[in-house]
Design a protein around this motif. Structure first.
Motif, PDB file in Angstrom:
ATOM      1  N   ARG A 101       0.448  -1.078   0.236  1.00 39.83           N
ATOM      2  CA  ARG A 101       0.415  -0.528  -0.225  1.00 39.83           C
ATOM      3  C   ARG A 101       1.069   1.373   0.173  1.00 39.83           C
ATOM      4  NH1 ARG A 101      -5.316  -1.321   4.148  1.00 39.83           N
ATOM      5  NH2 ARG A 101      -6.103  -2.946   2.767  1.00 39.83           N
ATOM      6  N   ARG A 102       2.070   1.465   0.724  1.00 39.17           N
ATOM      7  CA  ARG A 102       2.546   2.130   0.616  1.00 39.17           C
ATOM      8  C   ARG A 102       3.731   2.594  -0.414  1.00 39.17           C
ATOM      9  NH1 ARG A 102       8.162   3.082   4.673  1.00 39.17           N
ATOM     10  NH2 ARG A 102       9.298   4.935   4.589  1.00 39.17           N
ATOM     11  N   HIS A 103       3.792   1.285  -1.244  1.00 45.04           N
ATOM     12  CA  HIS A 103       4.726   1.510  -2.270  1.00 45.04           C
ATOM     13  C   HIS A 103       3.620   0.710  -3.669  1.00 45.04           C
ATOM     14  CE1 HIS A 103       8.531   2.116   0.321  1.00 45.04           C
ATOM     15  NE2 HIS A 103       8.266   0.978   0.770  1.00 45.04           N
ATOM     16  N   HIS A 104       2.837   2.168  -3.546  1.00 42.68           N
ATOM     17  CA  HIS A 104       1.487   1.153  -4.777  1.00 42.68           C
ATOM     18  C   HIS A 104       1.915   1.339  -5.824  1.00 42.68           C
ATOM     19  CE1 HIS A 104      -2.387   0.633  -7.049  1.00 42.68           C
ATOM     20  NE2 HIS A 104      -1.667   1.802  -7.252  1.00 42.68           N
ATOM     21  N   ALA A 105       2.840   1.973  -6.299  1.00 41.74           N
ATOM     22  CA  ALA A 105       2.920   2.458  -8.254  1.00 41.74           C
ATOM     23  C   ALA A 105       3.887   0.597  -8.006  1.00 41.74           C
ATOM     24  CB  ALA A 105       3.285   3.896  -8.050  1.00 41.74           C
ATOM     25  N   ALA A 106       5.461   0.954  -7.009  1.00 47.83           N
ATOM     26  CA  ALA A 106       6.537   0.125  -7.791  1.00 47.83           C
ATOM     27  C   ALA A 106       5.871  -1.307  -7.304  1.00 47.83           C
ATOM     28  CB  ALA A 106       6.806   0.244  -6.591  1.00 47.83           C
ATOM     29  N   TYR A 107       5.040  -1.347  -6.986  1.00 44.03           N
ATOM     30  CA  TYR A 107       3.968  -2.745  -6.304  1.00 44.03           C
ATOM     31  C   TYR A 107       3.054  -3.383  -7.652  1.00 44.03           C
ATOM     32  CZ  TYR A 107       2.207  -6.885  -4.445  1.00 44.03           C
ATOM     33  OH  TYR A 107       0.857  -8.303  -4.399  1.00 44.03           O
ATOM     34  N   ARG A 108       2.270  -2.043  -8.142  1.00 44.01           N
ATOM     35  CA  ARG A 108       1.185  -2.442  -9.405  1.00 44.01           C
ATOM     36  C   ARG A 108       2.817  -2.874 -10.514  1.00 44.01           C
ATOM     37  NH1 ARG A 108      -1.655   1.896 -12.818  1.00 44.01           N
ATOM     38  NH2 ARG A 108      -2.540   0.527 -14.658  1.00 44.01           N
ATOM     39  N   LEU A 109       3.683  -2.012 -10.436  1.00 46.84           N
ATOM     40  CA  LEU A 109       4.574  -2.544 -11.415  1.00 46.84           C
ATOM     41  C   LEU A 109       5.153  -3.682 -11.682  1.00 46.84           C
ATOM     42  CD1 LEU A 109       6.735  -1.452 -13.853  1.00 46.84           C
ATOM     43  CD2 LEU A 109       8.046  -0.080 -12.030  1.00 46.84           C
ATOM     44  N   ALA A 110       5.786  -3.866 -10.449  1.00 49.76           N
ATOM     45  CA  ALA A 110       6.494  -5.731 -10.488  1.00 49.76           C
ATOM     46  C   ALA A 110       5.748  -6.525 -10.696  1.00 49.76           C
ATOM     47  CB  ALA A 110       7.298  -5.486  -8.194  1.00 49.76           C
ATOM     48  N   GLU A 111       4.592  -6.321 -10.292  1.00 50.40           N
ATOM     49  CA  GLU A 111       3.209  -7.164 -10.843  1.00 50.40           C
ATOM     50  C   GLU A 111       2.864  -7.178 -12.106  1.00 50.40           C
ATOM     51  OE1 GLU A 111       1.166  -9.307  -8.980  1.00 50.40           O
ATOM     52  OE2 GLU A 111       3.652  -9.018  -7.775  1.00 50.40           O
ATOM     53  N   CYS A 112       3.286  -6.680 -13.207  1.00 51.62           N
ATOM     54  CA  CYS A 112       3.119  -6.762 -14.605  1.00 51.62           C
ATOM     55  C   CYS A 112       3.920  -6.933 -14.827  1.00 51.62           C
ATOM     56  CB  CYS A 112       2.873  -4.833 -15.042  1.00 51.62           C
ATOM     57  SG  CYS A 112       0.938  -4.013 -14.625  1.00 51.62           S
ATOM     58  N   LEU A 113       5.267  -6.813 -14.513  1.00 48.56           N
ATOM     59  CA  LEU A 113       6.785  -7.279 -15.000  1.00 48.56           C
ATOM     60  C   LEU A 113       6.634  -8.567 -14.289  1.00 48.56           C
ATOM     61  CD1 LEU A 113       9.147  -4.556 -13.513  1.00 48.56           C
ATOM     62  CD2 LEU A 113       8.630  -4.985 -15.743  1.00 48.56           C
ATOM     63  N   ILE A 114       6.332  -9.424 -13.927  1.00 49.10           N
ATOM     64  CA  ILE A 114       6.530 -11.071 -13.143  1.00 49.10           C
ATOM     65  C   ILE A 114       5.430 -11.440 -13.867  1.00 49.10           C
ATOM     66  CG2 ILE A 114       4.436 -10.973 -11.365  1.00 49.10           C
ATOM     67  CD1 ILE A 114       8.040 -12.354 -11.264  1.00 49.10           C
ATOM     68  N   GLU A 115       4.250 -11.564 -14.341  1.00 52.21           N
ATOM     69  CA  GLU A 115       3.369 -11.605 -15.408  1.00 52.21           C
ATOM     70  C   GLU A 115       3.712 -11.910 -16.915  1.00 52.21           C
ATOM     71  OE1 GLU A 115       0.218 -13.785 -16.250  1.00 52.21           O
ATOM     72  OE2 GLU A 115       0.988 -13.208 -14.280  1.00 52.21           O
ATOM     73  N   LEU A 150      13.184 -10.382  -8.949  1.00 48.67           N
ATOM     74  CA  LEU A 150      11.824 -10.246  -8.823  1.00 48.67           C
ATOM     75  C   LEU A 150      11.686 -11.521  -8.726  1.00 48.67           C
ATOM     76  CD1 LEU A 150       9.916  -8.078 -11.658  1.00 48.67           C
ATOM     77  CD2 LEU A 150       9.875  -8.125  -8.946  1.00 48.67           C
ATOM     78  N   TRP A 151      11.356 -12.662  -9.071  1.00 53.37           N
ATOM     79  CA  TRP A 151      12.033 -14.405  -8.559  1.00 53.37           C
ATOM     80  C   TRP A 151      12.501 -14.895  -7.222  1.00 53.37           C
ATOM     81  CZ3 TRP A 151       8.690 -16.922 -11.811  1.00 53.37           C
ATOM     82  CH2 TRP A 151       8.261 -16.077 -12.903  1.00 53.37           C
ATOM     83  N   THR A 152      14.076 -14.145  -6.899  1.00 56.04           N
ATOM     84  CA  THR A 152      14.944 -14.622  -5.932  1.00 56.04           C
ATOM     85  C   THR A 152      14.053 -13.985  -4.337  1.00 56.04           C
ATOM     86  OG1 THR A 152      16.215 -12.898  -6.674  1.00 56.04           O
ATOM     87  CG2 THR A 152      16.542 -15.392  -7.308  1.00 56.04           C
ATOM     88  N   PHE A 153      13.604 -12.462  -4.610  1.00 56.30           N
ATOM     89  CA  PHE A 153      13.490 -11.989  -3.234  1.00 56.30           C
ATOM     90  C   PHE A 153      12.470 -12.843  -2.740  1.00 56.30           C
ATOM     91  CE2 PHE A 153       9.493 -10.519  -5.149  1.00 56.30           C
ATOM     92  CZ  PHE A 153       8.857  -9.727  -4.098  1.00 56.30           C
ATOM     93  N   ARG A 154      11.522 -13.955  -3.367  1.00 55.03           N
ATOM     94  CA  ARG A 154      10.318 -14.359  -3.041  1.00 55.03           C
ATOM     95  C   ARG A 154      10.649 -14.634  -1.690  1.00 55.03           C
ATOM     96  NH1 ARG A 154       5.913 -12.931  -5.952  1.00 55.03           N
ATOM     97  NH2 ARG A 154       7.048 -11.363  -7.508  1.00 55.03           N
ATOM     98  N   THR A 155      12.287 -15.988  -1.579  1.00 57.50           N
ATOM     99  CA  THR A 155      12.345 -16.556  -0.787  1.00 57.50           C
ATOM    100  C   THR A 155      12.359 -15.819   0.666  1.00 57.50           C
ATOM    101  OG1 THR A 155      13.539 -17.206  -2.511  1.00 57.50           O
ATOM    102  CG2 THR A 155      13.741 -17.925   0.434  1.00 57.50           C
ATOM    103  N   ARG A 156      12.472 -14.429   0.638  1.00 57.90           N
ATOM    104  CA  ARG A 156      13.046 -13.615   1.600  1.00 57.90           C
ATOM    105  C   ARG A 156      11.374 -12.977   2.841  1.00 57.90           C
ATOM    106  NH1 ARG A 156      17.398  -9.688  -0.363  1.00 57.90           N
ATOM    107  NH2 ARG A 156      17.249  -9.070   2.330  1.00 57.90           N
TER     108      ARG A 156
END
Length: 261
Positions: free
Chosen positions: A193-207, A254-260
């Motif tokens: 929520r705090r990083h909404h724009a960056a988060y939205r961008l990340a979700e588009c990129l990972i798709e 964007l893939w590897t950070f999810r382990t953490r």
């Protein structure tokens, strides 16, 4: 004199349908060529949208970038479906005309290679080949930062702690995954929520990256079904080579950070 319909003349459909020239009488060869043409055109469509997303990020317009990325994903889904259409050909049908392909291979597609360059896969040997005898589209792409480079530069301008060496590398050099970039994505995903724009961008990129991996997986399965363990065309090792590239992931942190997370 019969007037050419506007639909035909506008998009040069008559010329498009004159491009297919099978080299054998095998029933499946025309379909193989047609699907190959379809994939090439779809590569170009994805390149156009990803280039649009990159341009939008350069002007800090995340909304436009996400629209372009979402449109690219829709086209990628059609690309993935092309393998399902290709899978309608049996191994025996493919064997009837495979010999006429000679050294022709999909790895020689300049559009496919350009798409990989746009997304950031720029291994040194591919860069060297493109500079030496690559298509102008390829050489032009190497002069530009990749989409992922543009993403990291955007994040840096927004105040995220992207390492300076990621921002200053030459555009033709491939991005090297780094834990500090993982840290940036981890910060964003821990508070979407705090990083909404960056988060939205990340979700588009990972798709986008996910759909590309699906396309590669479909390619592998079709090759295994048609060729088994035979070597591929164009000097590749067939399924063995495809299994290796299936391990590659675009936008790696964007893939590897999810382990953490």
């Amino acid at each position: 004199m019969t007037k050419t319909p506007e639909y035909v003349s506008y998009a040069r459909m008559d010329q498009l349908h004159e491009l297919q020239h099978p080299r054998s009488d095998a029933r499946g060869e025309l379909n193989f060529i047609l699907l190959s043409h379809v994939k090439e055109l779809l590569f170009r469509a994805v390149i156009d949208d990803l280039s649009g997303a990159r341009a939008a990020l350069d002007r800090d317009d995340v909304d436009d970038a996400c629209v372009a990325l979402s449109r690219a994903v829709r086209t990628q889904r059609v690309l993935v479906a092309c393998w399902d259409a290709m899978n309608g050909m049996s191994a025996a049908e493919f064997a009837e005309f495979r010999h006429v392909l000679g050294d022709a291979s999909g790895v020689q597609s300049f559009a496919y290679r350009t798409l990989e360059f746009v997304m950031g896969n720029r291994p040194e040997h591919h860069v060297t080949e493109a500079r030496r005898d690559g298509h102008p589209l390829l050489r032009a792409e190497l002069a530009r930062p990749s989409l992922y480079d543009a993403v990291l530069r955007y994040l840096a301008r927004q105040g995220y702690a992207v390492p300076v060496f990621c921002l200053e590398k030459p555009p033709e050099r491939q991005h090297s995954p780094h834990p500090l970039v993982e840290d940036v994505w981890l910060e964003i995903y821990r508070d979407p929520r705090r990083h909404h724009a960056a988060y939205r961008l990340a979700e588009c990129l990972i798709e986008v990256a996910y759909q590309f991996s699906l396309w590669r997986a479909g390619h592998l399965l079709v090759v295994e079904r048609m060729l088994g363990g035979k070597g591929g065309t164009g000097g590749t090792d067939g399924a063995k080579w495809l299994r290796q590239i299936n391990e590659h992931r675009f936008f790696p942190e964007l893939w590897t950070f999810r382990t953490r997370l």
